[in-house]
Write a protein that holds these residues in place. Structure first.
Motif, short mmCIF file in Angstrom:
data_model
loop_
_atom_site.label_atom_id
_atom_site.label_comp_id
_atom_site.label_asym_id
_atom_site.label_seq_id
_atom_site.Cartn_x
_atom_site.Cartn_y
_atom_site.Cartn_z
N PRO A 80 0.42 -1.06 0.19
CA PRO A 80 0.02 -0.59 -0.40
C PRO A 80 0.56 1.30 0.09
N ALA A 81 2.44 1.14 0.27
CA ALA A 81 3.20 2.09 0.64
C ALA A 81 2.87 2.50 -0.55
N ALA A 82 3.50 1.80 -1.50
CA ALA A 82 4.50 1.90 -2.62
C ALA A 82 3.20 2.41 -3.37
N VAL A 83 2.17 1.83 -3.59
CA VAL A 83 0.84 2.12 -4.33
C VAL A 83 0.71 4.11 -3.88
N ASP A 84 0.90 4.26 -2.85
CA ASP A 84 0.09 5.88 -2.43
C ASP A 84 1.25 6.49 -3.06
N LEU A 85 2.68 5.72 -3.33
CA LEU A 85 3.94 7.21 -4.04
C LEU A 85 3.13 7.12 -5.64
N GLY A 86 3.03 5.97 -5.75
CA GLY A 86 2.92 5.84 -7.33
C GLY A 86 2.78 5.37 -8.20
N VAL A 87 3.29 4.14 -7.69
CA VAL A 87 3.94 3.03 -8.21
C VAL A 87 2.06 1.80 -8.22
N ARG A 88 1.50 1.38 -9.43
CA ARG A 88 0.84 0.84 -9.87
C ARG A 88 1.65 -0.59 -10.33
N ALA A 89 1.15 -1.74 -9.93
CA ALA A 89 1.27 -2.95 -10.62
C ALA A 89 1.50 -3.32 -11.73
N GLY A 90 0.24 -2.68 -12.46
CA GLY A 90 -0.37 -3.36 -13.19
C GLY A 90 0.72 -2.43 -15.21
N ASP A 91 1.06 -1.08 -14.36
CA ASP A 91 1.70 -0.28 -15.36
C ASP A 91 3.50 -1.47 -14.79
N VAL A 92 4.00 -1.82 -13.63
CA VAL A 92 4.95 -2.43 -13.79
C VAL A 92 5.07 -3.10 -14.83
N VAL A 93 4.04 -4.47 -14.86
CA VAL A 93 3.62 -5.73 -15.43
C VAL A 93 3.79 -4.99 -16.77
N ALA A 94 3.38 -3.96 -17.31
CA ALA A 94 2.85 -3.55 -18.94
C ALA A 94 4.72 -3.10 -18.89
N ALA A 95 5.41 -2.71 -18.30
CA ALA A 95 6.85 -2.23 -18.88
C ALA A 95 7.94 -3.63 -18.91
N PHE A 96 7.68 -4.69 -18.34
CA PHE A 96 8.09 -5.84 -17.79
C PHE A 96 7.15 -6.49 -19.05
N GLY A 97 5.96 -6.68 -19.46
CA GLY A 97 5.68 -7.67 -20.41
C GLY A 97 6.07 -7.45 -21.28
N ALA A 98 6.16 -5.79 -22.14
CA ALA A 98 7.07 -5.33 -23.17
C ALA A 98 7.61 -6.02 -24.07
#
Ligand code: SER
Length: 888
Positions: free
Chosen positions: A831-849
């Motif tokens: 939750p603390a990472a999400v509060d800082l603006g990091v979304r799991a979906g965005d990280v997945v997209a970056a890795f997935g690409a």
């Protein structure tokens, strides 16, 4: 007046005038130029051309017709039906223009009491061909039609041909004025919606040659006689006599619209777009039913594709109108009710028709939603990028994975204001076809240029000797190389040879062609294939192996004995399988196609469910008992009616008046119309081993079997296999199934245990992974490649576990591995990472690409799968970068 009565009055009128009433031919006739019968005159073509002597000098028919060229017009205009009934009268040299015109006039304007249609003569207009003063004169002086209601039109409108070489002639069309509310004054030359064409009288006197379309061809000569071919649109007349706005609202189709209203919850008449959909449903349901009745099943080529396209358009239209569940059965049932009075055979075939149509619906509904989603997202992407064309790749994926006929994709694209890169789509289709080795049949029967065969078809039908002889002396009538006639063929060349007589069986009725040799004093060749052209001429594909052949020479044609022997076994075996299927599964198991070659047979039939092992075994037993019974195989030639009266299975393609051949094995056990070569006694077939059954599309199943020597070889190979397995597994063969079942159960158990251990190992190391975390901005990133073989589920569990242990810290965990060539991955954010603006979906997209994959999920947890393990390192780096960037 009901449509059924219109048909009856038409027939009665012409029968009273001495015409023979001929039943409608099947929609599928063996004409290489036609997908479907599209005019009443098609079955009579050989009579017009003088190729055959008609058994009557006048006839009348109500022919089933299908025209699908204008499919996009259906429902948009008032008068386009894909299926319609053409009522016609035909004269083969007895009467000509005057007879045709006065007959049509007296039937249209005759009073209802006298059997006519009672139309107001004041409302009728006619057109004639530009220079046809004779027809114009008859209308004006004999009929008494005012000259201002006789208009003249050119070749495109008033000169009729089939669009290909064949009979043709000037025509005169009769129009009905539906009144000023339907359009402008001025007759049919001004407005053909207000003035609706109801009857076309063709004065068939010439023969046309090659050329294009309706008005760009040469007249090559006069026909032997002056003939009449007329066609009255039954649906159009119904529209007038029932005083409805369009052909979709007559008594045959309106009930379908009514049912569609109930099924979809939308109302007909509310807006134009929906009305078109309702009409499409009504029109296509009827066409679909009539095509299935005549033996078509849905598929991806030719006729089968058209049926599929029609059925899928119905389903999509119903969805767009709001239907959520199945609709096909109710809709088809309504068509059955409206059409059965005119076509009682629908009742006998109903179970089959329903099962094919409903099967197609089931198949399409499975993928319609996912396909529509894919389409929408692809269309959005195109638009977002400012484009107007949907890629061929997307259209191909829609076709290949989601079963969207290309035309459907194109229609959807047009609705969305886009076009489709059809060229690329076709190229991808071609590549796929090449990979799957193009279906040979399609090539053989495709629309090749057939004009080179024409003189032979017209003048030299081949005499077929193969029912009794395997060898014959014959004369070479023609040699064709690369599509052109030549005088001779030399060693090393591949040519087509036409003989005056032949013992070679040409591929038909599912039986492959005979193989064998041609021998001449100065040449020898192998016969590799034989096809029939125009039903009458046998075309032998020959590889010249020595010397040369010349036109006019005499040759000895020899069929390979072993080939023919095994081919006969396979074809007779096919009949037994067909009979056995019907005995075991019931009469709805009707043939949908078959193929047999020496030693092997394939049989497709309509049936809604997978067969059980017991059914399959029983089919095998019934078949082999018929072999064992040693029944005589009898063949008789007779008329179609007689054959049907005998109880022979007549499926499709036969034409009224045709002589047909009935093959009977064991009396009522098996009686089929068939031109194939058969054994003399059923025991000669030898054992038939059924290999299994499978699905080949909606509602159609396939059985394959070996016959004769191949069957024996198959059985002994299987027996040897069983013995070797029994030896390896050290168990008596009777215990093999049990032994194998217990081995696989143990294997499954062991695999499960291995997976549990692997998962436990990964979970136990979670603490270690967390300790490897490094900072990216304010967030600690744990990005680890796990040992190969850890599956998607375990990756997810480990990520969730790590996230739980990370507690209140801002931590992002990305775990991945490689298993079976795939790259499962999962990302969790505290939750603390999400509060800082990091979304799991965005990280997945970056890795997935980087690993050729995609994924999705929630801000706290997302996962995906890729296909490129080599991109993992780059992916881990990209993921870190994303975590850093997302905090800004
Ligand atoms: N052959 C003509 C047509 O199809 C008349 O029957 O219109």
């Amino acid at each position: 007046m009901k449509t059924h009565e219109i048909r009856q009055r038409f027939t009665d009128h012409f029968v009273a005038a001495g015409h023979t009433a001929v039943p409608s031919a099947s929609l599928i006739l063996d004409d290489p130029n036609l997908l479907f019968v599209n005019a009443g005159m098609v079955p009579f073509k050989p009579y017009f051309l003088g190729q055959q002597t008609p058994p009557f000098d006048t006839a009348t028919s109500i022919q089933k017709c299908v025209r699908t060229l204008d499919i996009e017009e259906v429902g948009v205009t008032t008068r386009h039906n894909t299926f319609f009934q053409m009522a016609g009268n035909f004269s083969f040299g007895r009467y000509f223009k005057e007879g045709a015109i006065t007959h049509a006039w007296s039937l249209l304007t005759g009073s209802l009491d006298e059997g006519g249609f009672g139309l107001d003569p004041e409302r009728l207009w006619v057109t004639v061909y530009t220079d046809d003063d004779e027809a114009a004169g008859i209308w004006e002086h004999t009929v008494g039609l005012p000259a201002e209601r006789i208009q003249r039109l050119g070749m495109a409108d008033n000169y009729w041909s089939m669009g290909v070489p064949g009979p043709c002639g000037p025509s005169s069309e009769i129009y009905y004025d539906r009144g000023p509310e339907h359009g402008r004054e001025g007759g049919p030359v001004v407005d053909d919606t207000r003035y609706i064409e109801i009857w076309n009288l063709v004065f068939m006197e010439n023969e046309r040659g090659e050329g294009r379309g309706k008005d760009d061809f040469e007249i090559v000569g006069a026909l032997p006689k002056k003939n009449i071919d007329t066609g009255m649109g039954v649906e159009r007349l119904a529209c007038i006599l029932q005083d409805v706005d369009n052909v979709y609202e007559t008594d045959l189709l309106r009930p379908v619209i009514d049912v569609a209203e109930t099924l979809t919850g939308s109302a007909y008449g509310a807006n134009h777009a929906d009305d078109v959909r309702f009409r499409v449903i009504a029109d296509h349901c009827r066409t679909g039913l009539m095509l299935i009745l005549d033996g078509v099943t849905p598929g991806n080529e030719g006729r089968e594709y058209i049926l599929r396209r029609l059925l899928r358009r119905i389903i999509r239209s119903a969805r767009l109108l709001g239907a959520t569940g199945d609709t096909m059965e109710r809709l088809m049932d309504t068509v059955r009710e409206t059409m059965t009075p005119s076509y009682p055979e629908i009742a006998d075939n109903w179970d089959r028709i329903r099962s094919v149509a409903v099967g197609e619906e089931k198949a399409f509904l499975k993928t319609l939603e996912s396909g529509t989603r894919l389409f929408r997202s692809a269309a959005e992407k195109v638009r977002a990028a400012g484009g107007t064309t949907l890629g061929g790749e997307e259209a191909f994926a829609l076709h290949d994975t989601h079963g969207f006929p290309i035309d459907l994709t194109m229609e959807m694209a047009a609705e969305a204001g886009l076009s489709v890169d059809e060229g690329r789509f076709r190229a991808l289709m071609d590549e796929q076809r090449a990979r799957a080795k193009a279906d040979n049949d399609a090539k053989k029967h495709g629309h090749a240029d057939v004009s080179v065969y024409r003189p032979f078809v017209d003048n030299h039908p081949t005499v077929f000797l193969g029912y009794t002889d395997r060898q014959a002396e014959a004369e070479i009538l023609g040699i064709i190389r690369d599509g052109a006639l030549v005088d001779r063929a030399r060693e090393g060349e591949r040519v087509q040879v036409i003989l005056d007589r032949t013992p070679f069986y040409a591929e038909s009725g599912g039986q492959l062609a005979d193989r064998g040799t041609l021998r001449a004093p100065g040449g020898a060749g192998d016969v590799e294939d034989v096809q029939k052209t125009g039903k009458r001429v046998w075309v032998h594909s020959v590889a010249v192996t020595g010397g040369e052949f010349a036109v006019g020479e005499r040759v000895t044609a020899v069929v390979d004995d072993a080939w023919r022997h095994a081919a006969r076994q396979a074809h007779s075996g096919t009949h037994l399988i067909h009979a056995a299927l019907r005995q075991v599964l019931g009469p709805t198991a009707v043939q949908a196609g078959s193929m047999n070659r020496p030693g092997f047979l394939r049989f497709d039939f309509s049936y809604g469910e997978q067969l059980t092992e017991d059914q399959l075994r029983e089919i095998g037993d019934v078949t082999n008992s018929a072999v064992d019974a040693d029944w005589a195989v009898n063949t008789v030639e007779t008329s179609l009616d007689e054959a049907k009266a005998m109880g022979a299975m007549a499926l499709f393609g036969e034409n009224y008046g045709d002589r047909v051949r009935v093959v009977e094995i064991g009396g009522p056990f098996s009686m089929e119309l068939c031109g194939g070569t058969h054994v003399d006694h059923s025991s000669q077939i030898g054992p038939v081993s059924v290999l299994g059954e499978s699905s080949v599309g909606s509602g159609v199943r396939r059985i394959e079997a070996y016959t004769g020597l191949d069957s024996m070889r198959h059985l002994s190979t299987e027996a040897a296999l069983v013995t070797s397995l029994a030896t390896d597994l050290r168990t008596p063969s009777a215990d093999l199934p049990e032994r194998i079942a217990s081995l696989s159960a143990r294997l499954r158990e062991a695999e499960k245990r291995i997976n549990q251990l692997r998962a436990a190992e990964v979970t136990s190391k979670v603490g270690e992974y967390l300790a490897q975390g490094t900072p990216e901005g304010e967030v600690t990133v744990v990005a680890v490649r796990l040992p190969d073989g850890v599956g998607a589920g375990d990756v997810r569990t480990a990520v969730a576990e790590a996230r739980g242990r990370a507690g209140a810290e801002p931590v992002v965990v990305l775990l991945t591995s490689v298993t079976d060539g795939k790259v499962p991955f999962a990302v969790a954010c505290t939750p603390a990472a999400v509060d800082l603006g990091v979304r799991a979906g965005d990280v997945v997209a970056a890795f997935g690409a980087e690993v050729g994959g995609r994924g999705g999920g929630k801000p706290e947890m997302a996962q995906g799968s890729g296909s490129s393990p080599e991109g993992i390192d780059a992916g881990l780096t990209a993921a870190r970068r994303a975590v850093r960037d997302l905090q800004q």
